[in-house]
Each structure stands twice: as structure tokens, then as C-alpha cells.
Write a protein that holds these residues in place. Structure first.
Motif, short mmCIF file in Angstrom:
data_model
loop_
_atom_site.label_atom_id
_atom_site.label_comp_id
_atom_site.label_asym_id
_atom_site.label_seq_id
_atom_site.Cartn_x
_atom_site.Cartn_y
_atom_site.Cartn_z
N LEU A 161 19.74 21.35 57.79
CA LEU A 161 19.97 20.24 59.07
C LEU A 161 21.29 20.58 59.78
O LEU A 161 22.42 21.02 59.01
CB LEU A 161 20.75 19.09 58.17
CG LEU A 161 21.44 17.25 58.63
CD1 LEU A 161 19.89 17.19 59.22
CD2 LEU A 161 21.93 16.58 57.63
N LEU A 162 20.83 20.51 61.11
CA LEU A 162 22.25 20.74 62.06
C LEU A 162 22.38 20.00 62.75
O LEU A 162 21.90 18.67 63.49
CB LEU A 162 21.16 22.55 63.13
CG LEU A 162 21.13 23.32 62.40
CD1 LEU A 162 20.06 24.44 63.41
CD2 LEU A 162 22.30 24.25 62.56
N GLY A 163 24.02 20.63 63.31
CA GLY A 163 24.16 19.53 64.07
C GLY A 163 25.42 19.34 64.59
O GLY A 163 26.66 20.29 63.84
N GLU A 164 26.41 19.69 65.88
CA GLU A 164 27.87 19.72 66.16
C GLU A 164 28.37 19.26 65.20
O GLU A 164 28.19 17.65 64.78
CB GLU A 164 27.68 18.98 67.78
CG GLU A 164 27.12 19.95 68.50
CD GLU A 164 27.78 19.58 70.06
OE1 GLU A 164 28.80 20.89 70.40
OE2 GLU A 164 27.81 18.88 70.86
N ASN A 165 30.07 18.69 65.34
CA ASN A 165 30.46 17.73 64.19
C ASN A 165 30.95 17.14 65.50
O ASN A 165 30.76 17.03 66.72
CB ASN A 165 32.31 18.82 64.32
CG ASN A 165 32.20 19.61 63.29
OD1 ASN A 165 31.99 20.36 62.65
ND2 ASN A 165 33.38 20.76 63.66
N GLY A 166 30.76 15.27 64.69
CA GLY A 166 30.08 15.04 64.66
C GLY A 166 29.59 13.83 65.22
O GLY A 166 28.90 12.84 66.05
N SER A 167 28.28 15.10 64.49
CA SER A 167 27.10 14.75 64.91
C SER A 167 26.28 13.28 64.07
O SER A 167 25.32 13.22 64.46
CB SER A 167 26.01 15.66 64.93
OG SER A 167 25.33 16.33 63.42
N GLY A 168 26.91 13.04 63.33
CA GLY A 168 26.93 12.60 62.07
C GLY A 168 25.65 12.64 60.48
O GLY A 168 24.99 12.23 59.79
N LYS A 169 26.17 14.07 60.47
CA LYS A 169 25.66 14.95 59.09
C LYS A 169 25.77 14.71 58.17
O LYS A 169 25.28 14.35 57.28
CB LYS A 169 25.42 16.58 59.48
CG LYS A 169 24.91 17.26 60.84
CD LYS A 169 24.61 18.43 61.13
CE LYS A 169 26.42 19.28 60.38
NZ LYS A 169 27.72 18.60 61.64
N ILE A 204 18.37 19.98 50.80
CA ILE A 204 18.43 20.66 52.53
C ILE A 204 20.09 21.21 52.55
O ILE A 204 20.79 20.80 51.55
CB ILE A 204 18.88 18.89 52.18
CG1 ILE A 204 17.52 18.05 52.07
CG2 ILE A 204 19.50 18.06 54.13
CD1 ILE A 204 18.14 16.71 52.45
N ILE A 205 20.06 22.18 53.59
CA ILE A 205 21.01 22.87 53.64
C ILE A 205 21.30 22.40 55.11
O ILE A 205 21.23 22.69 56.13
CB ILE A 205 20.45 24.00 52.89
CG1 ILE A 205 22.15 24.75 53.72
CG2 ILE A 205 19.26 24.39 54.83
CD1 ILE A 205 21.58 26.68 53.26
N ILE A 206 23.01 22.47 54.73
CA ILE A 206 23.89 21.70 56.19
C ILE A 206 24.53 22.88 56.32
O ILE A 206 25.11 23.88 55.78
CB ILE A 206 24.90 20.54 55.91
CG1 ILE A 206 24.19 19.75 55.13
CG2 ILE A 206 25.62 20.18 57.04
CD1 ILE A 206 25.00 18.47 54.81
N THR A 207 24.18 23.37 57.50
CA THR A 207 24.78 24.70 57.85
C THR A 207 24.65 25.15 59.53
O THR A 207 24.49 24.32 60.65
CB THR A 207 24.32 26.21 57.69
OG1 THR A 207 25.17 27.44 58.08
CG2 THR A 207 22.87 26.37 58.19
N HIS A 208 25.73 25.79 59.63
CA HIS A 208 26.25 25.69 61.48
C HIS A 208 26.11 27.41 62.10
O HIS A 208 25.53 27.79 62.99
CB HIS A 208 27.52 25.87 61.50
CG HIS A 208 28.42 24.20 62.42
ND1 HIS A 208 29.11 24.01 60.59
CD2 HIS A 208 28.39 23.37 62.00
CE1 HIS A 208 29.39 22.56 60.71
NE2 HIS A 208 28.52 22.45 62.15
N LYS A 209 25.90 27.58 61.21
CA LYS A 209 24.57 29.60 60.99
C LYS A 209 22.69 29.25 61.70
O LYS A 209 22.38 29.43 60.33
CB LYS A 209 25.60 30.37 59.81
CG LYS A 209 26.52 30.09 59.72
CD LYS A 209 27.53 30.91 59.05
CE LYS A 209 28.88 30.83 58.62
NZ LYS A 209 28.96 31.68 57.13
N LEU A 210 23.51 29.75 63.58
CA LEU A 210 22.04 29.46 63.31
C LEU A 210 21.24 30.73 62.52
O LEU A 210 19.94 30.88 62.37
CB LEU A 210 22.02 29.48 64.89
CG LEU A 210 22.26 28.43 65.54
CD1 LEU A 210 22.16 28.87 67.13
CD2 LEU A 210 21.36 27.77 64.93
#
Length: 274
Positions: free
Chosen positions: A35-43, A193-199
């Protein structure tokens, strides 16, 4: 039924802020979804609804084909879904065993302690975890604490796991060990489901990727059919390029710094020349 999780048109607002707007996605059995998204994207809002922390204003959550209405994390766990938060929720002065079984102190617990410990060890072995059940939490490394959190959720019966930024404070070696374990869990039928900012981690560990942008669903793609550039573009809402090139800057023939006749006076007052 191939879907462990099916979400339809999930929405949530905080005052005038629409954090999630009609989000729909599925997580298959035996799949790792990033699950990807910028800060504030709603993740965070989205996964908190899946974990029973927030209640959606509209939409449905189905677990293994059954529509669920969560009013607490306990409801989510009972339905088979649990969350490992970025900041662990462990009692530092207790052992791993005590943390895993916290809240299960029924009559006869201490009599059955050895049987319970053996059950946990078998569970850890099944999914490839190394865990010392007698070790106190405050003496553990970050990766060991994370293992306790995951095993605790598995022991409670969850087979759908949400991991919030699980590699944020791990070393590269610890990250690779975690990913090996997640792959084994996937092979055992768990859905993650893994939330991460690291592409680069997304490309390494996930089967599919869902991207949120400003509270809305930007899309879901198969990892093998996408690229870091495409995912980054979905995250920010416009096409981006992650390529780079070195630009050679010519050096000036004139020196950047020139020092002449430098001297100083020491504490005794003697003047020294260099």
C-alpha cells in the motif's frame, strides 16, 4: 473464494477533511499487497478501518467472503485480521511469552503454561520465526520485538496481517530476514498488506501494489508489470523520472582558498609562526 479481503467504496472523514473517498481493493489469499502513498494520502486511515480502530462512514469490508462490522481491534482479530504498528505495543518488563498471551490469563493458565509455550514454538517454526519466549522485551533488538508482535497476532488466530512501515528501523540484513519470513508466510496461505515508502522494497516483496493519492484510489497494478517510475507517478499524480546523470563541473584554475603567513598566540603568550 480467492479473496481474503474485499473492500468496497470505503469512506472516512475527519471534520471537513475527507481522508478516504470510496476506496475499493482486494487482497488475495496467499498474497503480499503493498500500500503506497505520500504522507496524507489516507493510508493510515484506511488500514485503521481494516484493523477495527476506526469505523467507516460508508462502504463494506468483507473477510473471507463475509461482510464484517468492526467496532474494535478485537473484532478484527476475531475475523482473522491483525495489525503490527510501526510503534510496537509491548509491555517492556514482560517476557515474549507473557506479551503474546497477554489478555488470555484464564483459569489454569499457569498450569497449562508449558503447553501454551509449545504451541507458540510450533507456530513460530511453521512460519520461520526465531523467538526466545523467556526473553524480556526490554533486552530485545527492534527486529526481535517485531517478531513478538507478529507471532502474537498469529497466535490470536489472524492470517491476514497489516504491517505498518515494518522496515523503517531495521538494518538491511534484518529487512531481508523479515522479507524471507513474509514470503514463507505467503506460501503458508497468509495474506499480507505492507505499508512502505520504499519503492525498491515494494518491487522486491509485493505481488501487487495499491496506490492512494489525496484520499482516493490511484490504482492497483501487478508488481511484475510496473516500475518504480510508474508507482512514483501514481503517488504524486503526475509522470516522473527517477533517472539521473552526472554533470561534470569544470574546476576553476584559480585556487578556492589561499593561506599565507598564518600565525597564532598560545596560552602562555608565546607567538608561533607556521
Amino acid at each position: 473464494m480467492d479473496n481474503a479481503v474485499e473492500v468496497q467504496n470505503l469512506s472516512k472523514s475527519f471534520g471537513t477533511v475527507r481522508s478516504n473517498q470510496n476506496i475499493s481493493l482486494t487482497v488475495k489469499k496467499g498474497e503480499i499487497l503493498a500500500l503506497l502513498g505520500e504522507n496524507g494520502s489516507g493510508k493510515s486511515t484506511f488500514v485503521n478501518m481494516l484493523a477495527g480502530i476506526y469505523t467507516p462512514e460508508s462502504g463494506t469490508i468483507s473477510i473471507n467472503g463475509e461482510v464484517q462490522h468492526f467496532s474494535s481491534p478485537q473484532d478484527a482479530i476475531a475475523a482473522g485480521i491483525g495489525m503490527v504498528h510501526q510503534h510496537f505495543k509491548l509491555v517492556e518488563v514482560m517476557s515474549a511469552l507473557e506479551n503474546i498471551t497477554l489478555g488470555e490469563r484464564k483459569a489454569g493458565f499457569f498450569i497449562q503454561k508449558n503447553k501454551i509455550a509449545e504451541k507458540i514454538r510450533q507456530l513460530a517454526e511453521q512460519f520461520g520465526f526465531a523467538i526466545d519466549l523467556d526473553k524480556k522485551i526490554y533486552t530485545m533488538s527492534v527486529s526481535e520485538k517485531q517478531t513478538v508482535e507478529i507471532v502474537k497476532i498469529l497466535y490470536q488466530g489472524a492470517r491476514i496481517l497489516i504491517l505498518d512501515e515494518p522496515t523503517a528501523v531495521l538494518t538491511p540484513q534484518e529487512t531481508e530476514n523479515l522479507f524471507s519470513t513474509l514470503r514463507r508466510m505467503r506460501s503458508e496461505g497468509c495474506s499480507i498488506i505492507i505499508i512502505t515508502h520504499k519503492l525498491n522494497e515494494v518491487m522486491s516483496i509485493s505481488d501487487r501494489v495499491t496506490v492512494l493519492h489525496k484520499g482516493k484510489l490511484a490504482g492497483t497494478v501487478c508488481t511484475k508489470d510496473t516500475s518504480e517510475e510508474e508507482l512514483a507517478g501514481m503517488m504524486i499524480g503526475e509522470k516522473v523520472s527517477l533517472s539521473y546523470e552526472y554533470i561534470k563541473v569544470p574546476l576553476s584554475e584559480k585556487p578556492l582558498l589561499s593561506i599565507k603567513n598564518l600565525s597564532f598566540v598560545n596560552k602562555s603568550g608565546a607567538k608561533r609562526l607556521d
